[in-house]
Motif scaffolding. Structure first.
Motif, PDB file in Angstrom:
ATOM      1  N   GLY A  66     -29.522 -16.384  19.606  1.00 36.06           N
ATOM      2  CA  GLY A  66     -30.085 -16.249  20.940  1.00 36.06           C
ATOM      3  C   GLY A  66     -29.040 -16.574  21.987  1.00 36.06           C
ATOM      4  O   GLY A  66     -27.841 -16.416  21.758  1.00 36.06           O
ATOM      5  N   ARG A  67     -29.464 -17.079  23.115  1.00 36.93           N
ATOM      6  CA  ARG A  67     -28.535 -17.410  24.196  1.00 36.93           C
ATOM      7  C   ARG A  67     -27.794 -18.715  23.950  1.00 36.93           C
ATOM      8  O   ARG A  67     -26.713 -18.931  24.499  1.00 36.93           O
ATOM      9  N   ALA A  68     -28.378 -19.597  23.140  1.00 41.00           N
ATOM     10  CA  ALA A  68     -27.745 -20.896  22.880  1.00 41.00           C
ATOM     11  C   ALA A  68     -26.395 -20.694  22.209  1.00 41.00           C
ATOM     12  O   ALA A  68     -26.231 -19.851  21.317  1.00 41.00           O
ATOM     13  N   LEU A  69     -25.416 -21.477  22.644  1.00 40.36           N
ATOM     14  CA  LEU A  69     -24.063 -21.369  22.109  1.00 40.36           C
ATOM     15  C   LEU A  69     -23.980 -22.185  20.818  1.00 40.36           C
ATOM     16  O   LEU A  69     -23.521 -23.323  20.804  1.00 40.36           O
ATOM     17  N   GLN A  70     -24.423 -21.578  19.729  1.00 42.49           N
ATOM     18  CA  GLN A  70     -24.420 -22.259  18.444  1.00 42.49           C
ATOM     19  C   GLN A  70     -24.498 -21.242  17.315  1.00 42.49           C
ATOM     20  O   GLN A  70     -24.913 -20.099  17.513  1.00 42.49           O
ATOM     21  N   PHE A  71     -24.055 -21.665  16.132  1.00 39.93           N
ATOM     22  CA  PHE A  71     -24.137 -20.866  14.925  1.00 39.93           C
ATOM     23  C   PHE A  71     -24.768 -21.702  13.824  1.00 39.93           C
ATOM     24  O   PHE A  71     -24.619 -22.926  13.810  1.00 39.93           O
ATOM     25  N   PRO A  72     -25.451 -21.060  12.878  1.00 42.81           N
ATOM     26  CA  PRO A  72     -25.896 -21.801  11.700  1.00 42.81           C
ATOM     27  C   PRO A  72     -24.675 -22.181  10.865  1.00 42.81           C
ATOM     28  O   PRO A  72     -23.598 -21.591  11.027  1.00 42.81           O
ATOM     29  N   PRO A  73     -24.796 -23.159   9.971  1.00 47.82           N
ATOM     30  CA  PRO A  73     -23.666 -23.526   9.114  1.00 47.82           C
ATOM     31  C   PRO A  73     -23.144 -22.332   8.327  1.00 47.82           C
ATOM     32  O   PRO A  73     -23.923 -21.507   7.829  1.00 47.82           O
ATOM     33  N   ALA A  74     -21.827 -22.230   8.204  1.00 48.81           N
ATOM     34  CA  ALA A  74     -21.212 -21.081   7.535  1.00 48.81           C
ATOM     35  C   ALA A  74     -21.659 -20.948   6.089  1.00 48.81           C
ATOM     36  O   ALA A  74     -21.726 -19.831   5.553  1.00 48.81           O
ATOM     37  N   ASP A  75     -21.980 -22.059   5.428  1.00 48.17           N
ATOM     38  CA  ASP A  75     -22.350 -21.980   4.012  1.00 48.17           C
ATOM     39  C   ASP A  75     -23.745 -21.395   3.791  1.00 48.17           C
ATOM     40  O   ASP A  75     -24.187 -21.247   2.649  1.00 48.17           O
ATOM     41  N   LEU A  76     -24.430 -21.004   4.877  1.00 45.30           N
ATOM     42  CA  LEU A  76     -25.718 -20.339   4.755  1.00 45.30           C
ATOM     43  C   LEU A  76     -25.580 -18.812   4.784  1.00 45.30           C
ATOM     44  O   LEU A  76     -26.582 -18.097   4.769  1.00 45.30           O
ATOM     45  N   ALA A  77     -24.340 -18.314   4.817  1.00 43.65           N
ATOM     46  CA  ALA A  77     -24.118 -16.871   4.775  1.00 43.65           C
ATOM     47  C   ALA A  77     -24.635 -16.301   3.459  1.00 43.65           C
ATOM     48  O   ALA A  77     -24.666 -16.985   2.430  1.00 43.65           O
ATOM     49  N   ASP A  78     -25.033 -15.018   3.481  1.00 46.44           N
ATOM     50  CA  ASP A  78     -25.521 -14.406   2.244  1.00 46.44           C
ATOM     51  C   ASP A  78     -24.350 -14.064   1.322  1.00 46.44           C
ATOM     52  O   ASP A  78     -23.182 -14.349   1.628  1.00 46.44           O
ATOM     53  N   GLY A 118     -22.954   1.226  16.988  1.00 44.29           N
ATOM     54  CA  GLY A 118     -24.385   1.376  16.806  1.00 44.29           C
ATOM     55  C   GLY A 118     -25.060   0.174  16.169  1.00 44.29           C
ATOM     56  O   GLY A 118     -26.290   0.085  16.167  1.00 44.29           O
ATOM     57  N   ASP A 119     -24.265  -0.752  15.626  1.00 42.76           N
ATOM     58  CA  ASP A 119     -24.821  -1.964  15.023  1.00 42.76           C
ATOM     59  C   ASP A 119     -24.902  -3.083  16.055  1.00 42.76           C
ATOM     60  O   ASP A 119     -24.156  -3.076  17.044  1.00 42.76           O
ATOM     61  N   PRO A 120     -25.768  -4.061  15.821  1.00 38.08           N
ATOM     62  CA  PRO A 120     -25.700  -5.280  16.631  1.00 38.08           C
ATOM     63  C   PRO A 120     -24.437  -6.051  16.260  1.00 38.08           C
ATOM     64  O   PRO A 120     -23.764  -5.724  15.265  1.00 38.08           O
ATOM     65  N   ILE A 121     -24.105  -7.062  17.030  1.00 41.95           N
ATOM     66  CA  ILE A 121     -22.951  -7.903  16.678  1.00 41.95           C
ATOM     67  C   ILE A 121     -23.267  -8.625  15.371  1.00 41.95           C
ATOM     68  O   ILE A 121     -24.313  -9.267  15.238  1.00 41.95           O
ATOM     69  N   LEU A 122     -22.388  -8.495  14.396  1.00 39.13           N
ATOM     70  CA  LEU A 122     -22.555  -9.144  13.096  1.00 39.13           C
ATOM     71  C   LEU A 122     -21.498 -10.229  12.940  1.00 39.13           C
ATOM     72  O   LEU A 122     -20.316 -10.016  13.254  1.00 39.13           O
ATOM     73  N   TRP A 123     -21.912 -11.385  12.426  1.00 36.99           N
ATOM     74  CA  TRP A 123     -21.022 -12.530  12.269  1.00 36.99           C
ATOM     75  C   TRP A 123     -20.892 -12.881  10.786  1.00 36.99           C
ATOM     76  O   TRP A 123     -21.887 -12.992  10.080  1.00 36.99           O
ATOM     77  N   TRP A 124     -19.645 -13.077  10.321  1.00 35.86           N
ATOM     78  CA  TRP A 124     -19.358 -13.198   8.897  1.00 35.86           C
ATOM     79  C   TRP A 124     -18.604 -14.489   8.564  1.00 35.86           C
ATOM     80  O   TRP A 124     -17.803 -14.993   9.359  1.00 35.86           O
ATOM     81  N   SER A 125     -18.848 -14.968   7.351  1.00 30.68           N
ATOM     82  CA  SER A 125     -18.061 -16.061   6.777  1.00 30.68           C
ATOM     83  C   SER A 125     -18.021 -15.837   5.262  1.00 30.68           C
ATOM     84  O   SER A 125     -18.823 -16.397   4.516  1.00 30.68           O
ATOM     85  N   PRO A 126     -17.094 -14.988   4.785  1.00 31.30           N
ATOM     86  CA  PRO A 126     -17.067 -14.627   3.368  1.00 31.30           C
ATOM     87  C   PRO A 126     -16.644 -15.794   2.466  1.00 31.30           C
ATOM     88  O   PRO A 126     -15.929 -16.693   2.889  1.00 31.30           O
TER      89      PRO A 126
END
Length: 238
Positions: A7-19, A50-58
């Protein structure tokens, strides 16, 4: 694992929760504060038109230690011949343009859409994003790369080559310069045969995050960057 909606809040979930693919979140924006926060937390944006912004942590991701660089015999000869000249932070916008153009000219897609390019140009103007340019003897830009620097880590984003070995020369010079500055790691993000042949290796997320946390304790060397003249002579690059 769920994919998180930002959302608008400047935060990310922990990287280790990536799929399993490394995808962590969608949405948000490409503001300087959000991008810097993402890199500090081991996350980067990567998406198509055409995609939304996607954020990655492989996990694992591909990294290169400065002292682990492998230079082949043929590339070493080319460096010593002084076929190219190399600069830093002198043509950032053009490097971005070429990184996108080389892909689209081959019929592929590029994730460097105009909004992404503008975001990294703003990071460059703020001193956090940097380019390395390779020029031929006629003064034409023939290769290069760009990325983001925080603490003692360089996050490589993209590279291009119009002439054989031009991007490799840019990478060699960058790695040697970062080694002189005491950098800990180059984050290559995802695997390519090109990078693996030059010494890049896989690293698990937990190990990467540990190195990142320690590296961020050091001040960021903001730009513009200038190539050490002694390094250019030692590398055989004019």
């Amino acid at each position: 694992m769920p994919v998180f909606q930002l959302g608008r809040a400047l935060q990310f979930p922990p990287a280790d929760l990536a799929d399993a693919s490394g995808l962590l979140a969608i949405g948000g924006d490409l503001s300087i504060p959000r991008l810097l926060l993402a890199y500090r937390e081991g996350i980067f944006p990567w998406y198509s038109k055409g995609d939304p912004i996607l954020w990655w942590s492989p996990d694992p991701r591909v990294v290169l230690y400065p002292d682990g660089l492998h230079v082949s015999k043929s590339l070493g000869k080319r460096l010593r011949r002084g076929v190219f000249s190399v600069t830093m932070d002198t043509a950032f916008e053009e490097v971005l343009t070429q990184c996108a153009a080389v892909r689209t000219e081959k019929g592929g897609e590029t994730w460097l859409m105009p909004e992404m390019a503008r975001a990294y140009q703003k990071l460059h103007a703020a001193g956090y994003a940097h380019s390395v340019e390779t020029w031929d003897r006629e003064g034409r830009l023939c290769g290069g790369l760009y990325g983001v620097s925080l603490g003692r880590i360089f996050f490589g984003e993209s590279m291009f080559s119009r002439v054989s070995d031009a991007s490799k020369v840019a990478l060699v010079v960058l790695v040697r310069q970062l080694d002189l500055w005491g950098f800990d790691l180059i984050d290559c993000q995802v695997q390519t045969a090109h990078l693996l042949s030059m010494g890049a290796q896989h690293m698990g997320r937990r190990r990467f995050m540990s190195i990142l946390k320690e590296s961020l304790r050091h001040p960021t060397l903001k730009g513009p960057w200038t190539l050490d003249p002694c390094l250019a002579l030692e590398s055989g690059v004019s």
